[in-house]
Design a protein around this motif. Structure first.
Motif, PDB file in Angstrom:
ATOM      1  N   ASN A 292     -97.929   3.486  -7.136  1.00 16.94           N
ATOM      2  CA  ASN A 292     -97.635   4.732  -7.850  1.00 16.94           C
ATOM      3  C   ASN A 292     -98.906   5.378  -8.378  1.00 16.94           C
ATOM      4  O   ASN A 292     -99.090   6.600  -8.312  1.00 16.94           O
ATOM      5  N   LEU A 293     -99.802   4.561  -8.909  1.00 13.22           N
ATOM      6  CA  LEU A 293    -101.045   5.087  -9.476  1.00 13.22           C
ATOM      7  C   LEU A 293    -101.988   5.588  -8.388  1.00 13.22           C
ATOM      8  O   LEU A 293    -102.765   6.511  -8.616  1.00 13.22           O
ATOM      9  N   ILE A 294    -101.929   4.989  -7.210  1.00 15.67           N
ATOM     10  CA  ILE A 294    -102.767   5.468  -6.104  1.00 15.67           C
ATOM     11  C   ILE A 294    -102.316   6.860  -5.663  1.00 15.67           C
ATOM     12  O   ILE A 294    -103.139   7.758  -5.474  1.00 15.67           O
ATOM     13  N   VAL A 295    -100.999   7.054  -5.501  1.00 11.68           N
ATOM     14  CA  VAL A 295    -100.495   8.386  -5.141  1.00 11.68           C
ATOM     15  C   VAL A 295    -100.824   9.385  -6.251  1.00 11.68           C
ATOM     16  O   VAL A 295    -101.200  10.528  -5.988  1.00 11.68           O
ATOM     17  N   ASP A 296    -100.713   8.938  -7.494  1.00  7.92           N
ATOM     18  CA  ASP A 296    -101.075   9.786  -8.635  1.00  7.92           C
ATOM     19  C   ASP A 296    -102.544  10.190  -8.567  1.00  7.92           C
ATOM     20  O   ASP A 296    -102.895  11.343  -8.852  1.00  7.92           O
ATOM     21  N   SER A 297    -103.406   9.258  -8.188  1.00  2.85           N
ATOM     22  CA  SER A 297    -104.836   9.565  -8.091  1.00  2.85           C
ATOM     23  C   SER A 297    -105.107  10.608  -7.012  1.00  2.85           C
ATOM     24  O   SER A 297    -105.976  11.468  -7.170  1.00  2.85           O
ATOM     25  N   PHE A 298    -104.354  10.573  -5.911  1.00  3.65           N
ATOM     26  CA  PHE A 298    -104.508  11.579  -4.858  1.00  3.65           C
ATOM     27  C   PHE A 298    -104.040  12.954  -5.342  1.00  3.65           C
ATOM     28  O   PHE A 298    -104.656  13.975  -5.027  1.00  3.65           O
TER      29      PHE A 298
ATOM     30  N   ASN B 266    -109.323   9.957 -12.105  1.00  7.48           N
ATOM     31  CA  ASN B 266    -108.605   9.510 -13.299  1.00  7.48           C
ATOM     32  C   ASN B 266    -107.540   8.454 -12.978  1.00  7.48           C
ATOM     33  O   ASN B 266    -107.359   7.485 -13.714  1.00  7.48           O
ATOM     34  N   GLY B 267    -106.822   8.635 -11.879  1.00 14.00           N
ATOM     35  CA  GLY B 267    -105.806   7.656 -11.496  1.00 14.00           C
ATOM     36  C   GLY B 267    -106.415   6.291 -11.207  1.00 14.00           C
ATOM     37  O   GLY B 267    -105.846   5.253 -11.569  1.00 14.00           O
TER      38      GLY B 267
ATOM     39  N   ILE C  88     -94.721  19.784  -3.941  1.00 19.28           N
ATOM     40  CA  ILE C  88     -95.304  18.494  -3.589  1.00 19.28           C
ATOM     41  C   ILE C  88     -94.543  17.311  -4.190  1.00 19.28           C
ATOM     42  O   ILE C  88     -94.507  16.220  -3.612  1.00 19.28           O
ATOM     43  N   MET C  89     -93.886  17.496  -5.334  1.00 20.10           N
ATOM     44  CA  MET C  89     -93.348  16.365  -6.100  1.00 20.10           C
ATOM     45  C   MET C  89     -92.364  15.492  -5.321  1.00 20.10           C
ATOM     46  O   MET C  89     -92.527  14.269  -5.283  1.00 20.10           O
TER      47      MET C  89
ATOM     48  N   ALA D 113    -101.186  18.174 -11.387  1.00 22.43           N
ATOM     49  CA  ALA D 113    -101.105  17.542 -12.706  1.00 22.43           C
ATOM     50  C   ALA D 113    -100.850  16.037 -12.608  1.00 22.43           C
ATOM     51  O   ALA D 113    -101.111  15.296 -13.550  1.00 22.43           O
ATOM     52  N   GLY D 114    -100.362  15.553 -11.494  1.00 21.64           N
ATOM     53  CA  GLY D 114    -100.035  14.137 -11.357  1.00 21.64           C
ATOM     54  C   GLY D 114     -98.636  13.849 -11.879  1.00 21.64           C
ATOM     55  O   GLY D 114     -97.896  14.743 -12.308  1.00 21.64           O
TER      56      GLY D 114
END
Length: 578
Positions: free
Chosen positions: A152-158, A55-56, A516-517, A165-166
């Motif tokens: 930011n979106l790459i880390v979110d995708s991981f 999704n990311g 993790i956040m 939840a991202g």
């Protein structure tokens, strides 16, 4: 260490070394890594296909496709023209505010690319005093929201790939905004140390271009300087033709009146700059012809049109083309474009119609030199729909009313229906290289985890952290992760650094049973904090290529900025999460 672990370790090390020392594109390196892992049976084709639907990654691709449509608007261009003032202090803070704010919502690489040219050709300050601040402001602004930078979106995708939840849209804002403003102030204090370099631009053949002030133009009643007509990229306002009389040289205080003909000298390929100024019409537009293609021709010595003006010839009807610019080597030309007498050897830039190529009289009159593609100007309705539609999608996603991917998908469909974008443009702008980098990094992370290498690295690392008290060990781990990522991002790209570090960060955090956040945020901020090297972040590379900078110029200013950014981000992460 078993054979599978040895093979995965070998692929991982080869990938890192290739990213650091090889001149090959990251996409090629990650593609070879995926191929090697499939051949060595460490990942399957099914897992690669599954990573493609992350999704990311989907959100990132949609955002990049959308940015090309937003780039067609005059929003960033108008901001760029208004940035530079006589005062360097005023110019700096205008530049920082516009770039920082725009990069929080728009693709920061696109923002920098749009602003480079106006800054390079400003008349008040050396471009080298502004381009490094431009890049750093874009990097800092990109860390303020989830969509500000692809990192930011790459880390979110991981995170999503590992069942979390991202990030929320504003998870970065408190940290990024505070660090950005602090580093912006430091950057201003360091600005006297920025080099004052002469531009090494190539010589541009100067054409004469004409634009007419429309009757209801917002330019009317304002001075040349207030309308920012003296800071246009590669174009110089040569004269104003008013009621048959010429005003030259043009003063910054001259007031624009309705019906004025503005005559510019400069690069004809910057015609789209004039067309994007609200209230101006180029000669091609007033002749009833608009085109995305410019064709450069030379008038032949056998041409039947030489010795006549464009109006006498009936140029539009004769050739299905309109002259937008003219150049005559060895002689300065001025006056109204339509009233100039054509001569053999004149260079003309034409906006051509559909029948131009089929006209039989072309070879008798012209030698065709080249063709150039220009941006298509959007109507006011299309501009408003593009900008307001994007802001609506962002607002719905930020308020968690509509998923960002869903909103962007419908937004792209609307842009296509309204003919702001097209399926051909979407296919042409598909960021294939970035997709390969992210899918390759996800696949490499899968192999590192499934082979047990992450667990092994964690087992070696935990005894070292055990030397610290339980209250300080998580903080030390946060600091260590941050600076290891910064070190890596200065050698490889920011996206690759985030992708390579995430599996190790996730393994350590899981083994230590920590949330993790804060560590995911530290990883994202650190991967974007490429201030010392011109090669680690794409905006640095853009301004590095646009000026005569050396590596030392970035290192001198970037090192204190990087340290300031690290201190603020880490301090705030500790304050909020520990």
């Amino acid at each position: 260490m078993n054979i599978d672990q040895l093979l995965v370790m070998l692929v991982f090390l080869c990938t890192v070394m290739s990213l650091i020392f090889s001149k090959k594109r990251p996409a090629s390196i990650f593609a070879m890594s995926m191929l090697a892992l499939v051949i060595l049976q460490q990942i399957t084709v099914d897992s690669i296909l599954n990573n493609l639907t992350n999704n990311g990654l989907v959100v990132l691709v949609l955002l990049l496709l959308v940015s090309h449509s937003i780039d067609k608007t005059t929003f960033i261009v108008r901001l760029g023209q208004a940035i530079v003032a006589r005062s360097y202090t005023k110019s700096f803070w205008r530049l920082f505010t516009v770039t920082f704010g725009a990069s929080a919502l728009l693709n920061n690489t696109a923002v920098v690319a749009s602003l480079i040219t106006p800054l390079k050709h400003n008349q008040y300050h050396p471009a080298s005093k502004l381009l490094i601040p431009l890049s750093y402001a874009a990097i800092l602004g990109g860390t303020v929201t989830l969509i500000g930078t692809s990192t930011n979106l790459i880390v979110d995708s991981f995170l999503l790939d590992h069942g979390h939840a991202g990030f929320n849209f504003f998870d970065f804002t408190l940290f990024g905004l505070t660090a950005g403003l602090g580093c912006g102030l430091l950057l201003f204090l360091l600005s006297p140390f920025l080099p004052a370099l002469k531009s090494g631009e190539q010589e541009i053949k100067s054409y004469m271009l004409e634009a007419e002030v429309e009757l209801d133009s917002p330019l009317i009643g304002k001075s040349v300087e207030q309308n920012h007509l003296r800071n246009l990229p590669e174009l110089f306002l040569l004269e104003i033709v008013r009621q048959g009389k010429s005003i030259t040289p043009v003063s910054p205080d001259d007031i624009i009146q309705k019906g004025d003909k503005l005559v510019f000298s400069g690069n004809a390929q910057k015609l789209d700059t004039l067309e994007h100024i609200n209230g101006l019409s180029t000669f091609a537009q007033t002749s009833g012809l608009l085109s995305n293609n410019l064709t450069e021709v030379i008038i032949s010595n056998r041409a039947t049109i030489q010795g006549k003006t464009l109006k006498q010839v009936g140029f539009r009807a004769l050739f299905d083309a309109a002259v937008v610019a003219i150049r005559r080597d060895g002689e300065a030309i001025s006056g109204k474009l339509g009233e100039l007498t054509l001569q053999a050897g004149d260079f003309l830039v034409l906006a051509t119609g559909n029948d131009f190529a089929g006209r039989e009289n072309l070879k008798k009159n012209f030698f065709i030199v080249s063709e150039h593609k220009i941006k298509r100007k959007l109507t006011q309705l299309q501009e408003r729909l593009t900008l307001l539609g994007f802001l609506l999608v962002i607002a719905l996603a930020a308020s968690q009313i509509l998923p960002l991917a869903t909103g962007l998908l419908f937004y792209i469909a609307t842009l296509t229906v309204m003919k702001i974008s097209s399926l051909t443009e979407i296919k042409r702008n598909l960021p294939l290289n970035l997709i390969i980098v992210i899918v390759g990094a996800l696949s490499l992370a899968n192999a590192l985890e499934s082979s047990g290498l992450i667990a092994m690295a964690t087992s070696y690392f935990l005894p070292f952290l055990a030397q610290f008290s339980p209250s300080y060990a998580p903080i030390f781990a946060l600091i260590l992760i941050y600076f290891l990522t910064v070190l890596l991002t200065e050698f490889v790209t920011n996206n690759a650094a985030a992708a390579l570090m995430f599996p190790f960060v996730y393994g350590f955090v899981t083994a230590m049973q920590l949330p993790i956040m804060p560590y995911a945020l530290a990883l994202a901020f650190a991967a974007s904090a490429s201030f010392i090297s011109p090669y680690g972040y794409q905006t640095n590379l853009l301004v590095f290529s646009a000026s005569e900078y050396r590596f030392s110029h970035f290192a001198k200013i970037g090192a204190p900025i990087s340290l300031c950014f690290a201190i603020i981000v880490l301090s705030m992460l500790v304050w909020v999460y520990f």
